[in-house]
Design a protein around this motif. Structure first.
Motif, PDB file in Angstrom:
ATOM      1  N   GLY A 254     -52.516 -33.557  16.630  1.00 11.21           N
ATOM      2  CA  GLY A 254     -51.323 -32.717  16.698  1.00 11.21           C
ATOM      3  C   GLY A 254     -50.755 -32.432  15.317  1.00 11.21           C
ATOM      4  N   LEU A 255     -50.757 -33.458  14.464  1.00 15.85           N
ATOM      5  CA  LEU A 255     -50.282 -33.250  13.092  1.00 15.85           C
ATOM      6  C   LEU A 255     -51.185 -32.292  12.330  1.00 15.85           C
ATOM      7  CD1 LEU A 255     -49.084 -36.809  12.032  1.00 15.85           C
ATOM      8  CD2 LEU A 255     -47.698 -34.793  12.507  1.00 15.85           C
ATOM      9  N   ALA A 256     -52.488 -32.374  12.583  1.00 10.72           N
ATOM     10  CA  ALA A 256     -53.419 -31.455  11.917  1.00 10.72           C
ATOM     11  C   ALA A 256     -53.144 -30.013  12.361  1.00 10.72           C
ATOM     12  CB  ALA A 256     -54.859 -31.851  12.226  1.00 10.72           C
ATOM     13  N   VAL A 257     -52.881 -29.808  13.644  1.00  4.04           N
ATOM     14  CA  VAL A 257     -52.559 -28.462  14.131  1.00  4.04           C
ATOM     15  C   VAL A 257     -51.261 -27.970  13.509  1.00  4.04           C
ATOM     16  CG1 VAL A 257     -51.880 -27.169  16.189  1.00  4.04           C
ATOM     17  CG2 VAL A 257     -53.855 -28.694  16.283  1.00  4.04           C
ATOM     18  N   LEU A 258     -50.248 -28.834  13.437  1.00  2.00           N
ATOM     19  CA  LEU A 258     -48.989 -28.432  12.815  1.00  2.00           C
ATOM     20  C   LEU A 258     -49.165 -28.111  11.336  1.00  2.00           C
ATOM     21  CD1 LEU A 258     -46.404 -30.857  14.434  1.00  2.00           C
ATOM     22  CD2 LEU A 258     -46.647 -28.405  14.808  1.00  2.00           C
ATOM     23  N   ALA A 259     -50.004 -28.886  10.646  1.00  2.00           N
ATOM     24  CA  ALA A 259     -50.255 -28.627   9.225  1.00  2.00           C
ATOM     25  C   ALA A 259     -50.950 -27.278   9.055  1.00  2.00           C
ATOM     26  CB  ALA A 259     -51.088 -29.737   8.621  1.00  2.00           C
ATOM     27  N   TRP A 260     -51.897 -26.952   9.932  1.00  2.00           N
ATOM     28  CA  TRP A 260     -52.592 -25.677   9.849  1.00  2.00           C
ATOM     29  C   TRP A 260     -51.624 -24.516  10.089  1.00  2.00           C
ATOM     30  CZ3 TRP A 260     -56.482 -23.342   7.893  1.00  2.00           C
ATOM     31  CH2 TRP A 260     -56.863 -22.097   8.371  1.00  2.00           C
ATOM     32  N   CYS A 261     -50.759 -24.666  11.076  1.00  2.00           N
ATOM     33  CA  CYS A 261     -49.767 -23.618  11.351  1.00  2.00           C
ATOM     34  C   CYS A 261     -48.801 -23.455  10.181  1.00  2.00           C
ATOM     35  CB  CYS A 261     -49.004 -23.937  12.635  1.00  2.00           C
ATOM     36  SG  CYS A 261     -50.003 -23.807  14.124  1.00  2.00           S
ATOM     37  N   ALA A 262     -48.371 -24.543   9.592  1.00  2.00           N
ATOM     38  CA  ALA A 262     -47.471 -24.471   8.440  1.00  2.00           C
ATOM     39  C   ALA A 262     -48.159 -23.785   7.264  1.00  2.00           C
ATOM     40  CB  ALA A 262     -47.009 -25.865   8.047  1.00  2.00           C
ATOM     41  N   PHE A 263     -49.443 -24.062   7.072  1.00  2.00           N
ATOM     42  CA  PHE A 263     -50.193 -23.416   5.991  1.00  2.00           C
ATOM     43  C   PHE A 263     -50.295 -21.914   6.232  1.00  2.00           C
ATOM     44  CE2 PHE A 263     -54.312 -22.060   4.202  1.00  2.00           C
ATOM     45  CZ  PHE A 263     -54.024 -22.260   2.863  1.00  2.00           C
ATOM     46  N   LYS A 264     -50.545 -21.499   7.458  1.00  3.71           N
ATOM     47  CA  LYS A 264     -50.631 -20.077   7.775  1.00  3.71           C
ATOM     48  C   LYS A 264     -49.280 -19.389   7.560  1.00  3.71           C
ATOM     49  CE  LYS A 264     -53.759 -18.285   9.711  1.00  3.71           C
ATOM     50  NZ  LYS A 264     -54.836 -17.435   9.240  1.00  3.71           N
ATOM     51  N   VAL A 265     -48.193 -20.054   7.928  1.00  3.68           N
ATOM     52  CA  VAL A 265     -46.861 -19.484   7.713  1.00  3.68           C
ATOM     53  C   VAL A 265     -46.587 -19.366   6.217  1.00  3.68           C
ATOM     54  CG1 VAL A 265     -44.391 -19.965   7.945  1.00  3.68           C
ATOM     55  CG2 VAL A 265     -45.895 -20.189   9.918  1.00  3.68           C
ATOM     56  N   TRP A 266     -46.969 -20.376   5.455  1.00  3.32           N
ATOM     57  CA  TRP A 266     -46.772 -20.342   4.001  1.00  3.32           C
ATOM     58  C   TRP A 266     -47.527 -19.174   3.374  1.00  3.32           C
ATOM     59  CZ3 TRP A 266     -50.295 -21.494  -0.063  1.00  3.32           C
ATOM     60  CH2 TRP A 266     -49.697 -21.565  -1.317  1.00  3.32           C
TER      61      TRP A 266
ATOM     62  N   ARG B  11     -45.785 -15.942   1.490  1.00  3.54           N
ATOM     63  CA  ARG B  11     -46.198 -15.574   0.130  1.00  3.54           C
ATOM     64  C   ARG B  11     -46.633 -14.115   0.079  1.00  3.54           C
ATOM     65  NH1 ARG B  11     -50.750 -19.013  -2.839  1.00  3.54           N
ATOM     66  NH2 ARG B  11     -51.877 -17.080  -2.627  1.00  3.54           N
ATOM     67  N   ARG B  12     -47.394 -13.683   1.061  1.00  6.18           N
ATOM     68  CA  ARG B  12     -47.847 -12.294   1.134  1.00  6.18           C
ATOM     69  C   ARG B  12     -46.655 -11.349   1.306  1.00  6.18           C
ATOM     70  NH1 ARG B  12     -51.073 -12.488   5.661  1.00  6.18           N
ATOM     71  NH2 ARG B  12     -52.380 -13.896   4.474  1.00  6.18           N
ATOM     72  N   PHE B  13     -45.703 -11.751   2.131  1.00  6.84           N
ATOM     73  CA  PHE B  13     -44.507 -10.936   2.353  1.00  6.84           C
ATOM     74  C   PHE B  13     -43.690 -10.818   1.069  1.00  6.84           C
ATOM     75  CE2 PHE B  13     -40.065 -10.622   4.018  1.00  6.84           C
ATOM     76  CZ  PHE B  13     -40.175  -9.331   4.481  1.00  6.84           C
ATOM     77  N   GLY B  14     -43.571 -11.901   0.315  1.00  2.00           N
ATOM     78  CA  GLY B  14     -42.853 -11.864  -0.959  1.00  2.00           C
ATOM     79  C   GLY B  14     -43.508 -10.921  -1.950  1.00  2.00           C
TER      80      GLY B  14
ATOM     81  N   GLU C 245     -41.850  -7.482  -3.536  1.00  2.00           N
ATOM     82  CA  GLU C 245     -41.793  -7.237  -4.980  1.00  2.00           C
ATOM     83  C   GLU C 245     -42.464  -5.909  -5.329  1.00  2.00           C
ATOM     84  OE1 GLU C 245     -40.655  -7.544  -8.718  1.00  2.00           O
ATOM     85  OE2 GLU C 245     -40.060  -8.921  -7.131  1.00  2.00           O
ATOM     86  N   ARG C 246     -43.587  -5.611  -4.701  1.00  2.00           N
ATOM     87  CA  ARG C 246     -44.280  -4.341  -4.948  1.00  2.00           C
ATOM     88  C   ARG C 246     -43.415  -3.165  -4.519  1.00  2.00           C
ATOM     89  NH1 ARG C 246     -47.471  -0.620  -2.470  1.00  2.00           N
ATOM     90  NH2 ARG C 246     -47.180  -1.556  -0.428  1.00  2.00           N
ATOM     91  N   THR C 247     -42.749  -3.294  -3.384  1.00  2.00           N
ATOM     92  CA  THR C 247     -41.880  -2.220  -2.901  1.00  2.00           C
ATOM     93  C   THR C 247     -40.670  -2.063  -3.810  1.00  2.00           C
ATOM     94  OG1 THR C 247     -42.592  -2.672  -0.645  1.00  2.00           O
ATOM     95  CG2 THR C 247     -40.580  -1.411  -0.908  1.00  2.00           C
ATOM     96  N   ARG C 248     -40.116  -3.172  -4.282  1.00  2.00           N
ATOM     97  CA  ARG C 248     -38.969  -3.109  -5.192  1.00  2.00           C
ATOM     98  C   ARG C 248     -39.345  -2.389  -6.486  1.00  2.00           C
ATOM     99  NH1 ARG C 248     -37.787  -8.425  -5.638  1.00  2.00           N
ATOM    100  NH2 ARG C 248     -36.560  -8.320  -3.755  1.00  2.00           N
ATOM    101  N   ARG C 249     -40.513  -2.699  -7.031  1.00  4.79           N
ATOM    102  CA  ARG C 249     -40.951  -2.018  -8.252  1.00  4.79           C
ATOM    103  C   ARG C 249     -41.194  -0.539  -8.005  1.00  4.79           C
ATOM    104  NH1 ARG C 249     -44.614  -6.526  -9.134  1.00  4.79           N
ATOM    105  NH2 ARG C 249     -46.144  -5.185  -8.149  1.00  4.79           N
TER     106      ARG C 249
END
Length: 73
Positions: free
Chosen positions: A14-26, A30-33, A37-41
């Motif tokens: 269960g912890l491994a699944v949660l870690a994988w989900c947290a990594f995907k969200v991260w 990062r991609r959204f940020g 930034e690209r849109t702001r420029r």
């Protein structure tokens, strides 16, 4: 005692699944940020042009006396 090892292994799974989900969200955040930034420029020239136009319009506008508002009758 087998139930203890099964429950511990399920807990780790269960912890491994949660870690994988947290990594995907991260990665998504990062991609959204980067996209923000690209849109702001990309929008910065239009923003500065709009700000310059607004300041020019405010400078050209003649001030009204305080008593000359819109009257409804």
């Amino acid at each position: 005692m087998a139930w203890v090892s099964v429950s511990v292994s399920l807990g780790f799974a269960g912890l491994a699944v949660l870690a994988w989900c947290a990594f995907k969200v991260w990665l998504g955040v990062r991609r959204f940020g980067r996209e923000l930034e690209r849109t702001r420029r990309r929008l910065e020239p239009e923003r500065s042009a709009l700000r310059d136009e607004l300041s020019r319009l405010e400078d050209d506008r003649s001030p009204q006396p305080p008593g000359d508002g819109v009257r409804s009758s």
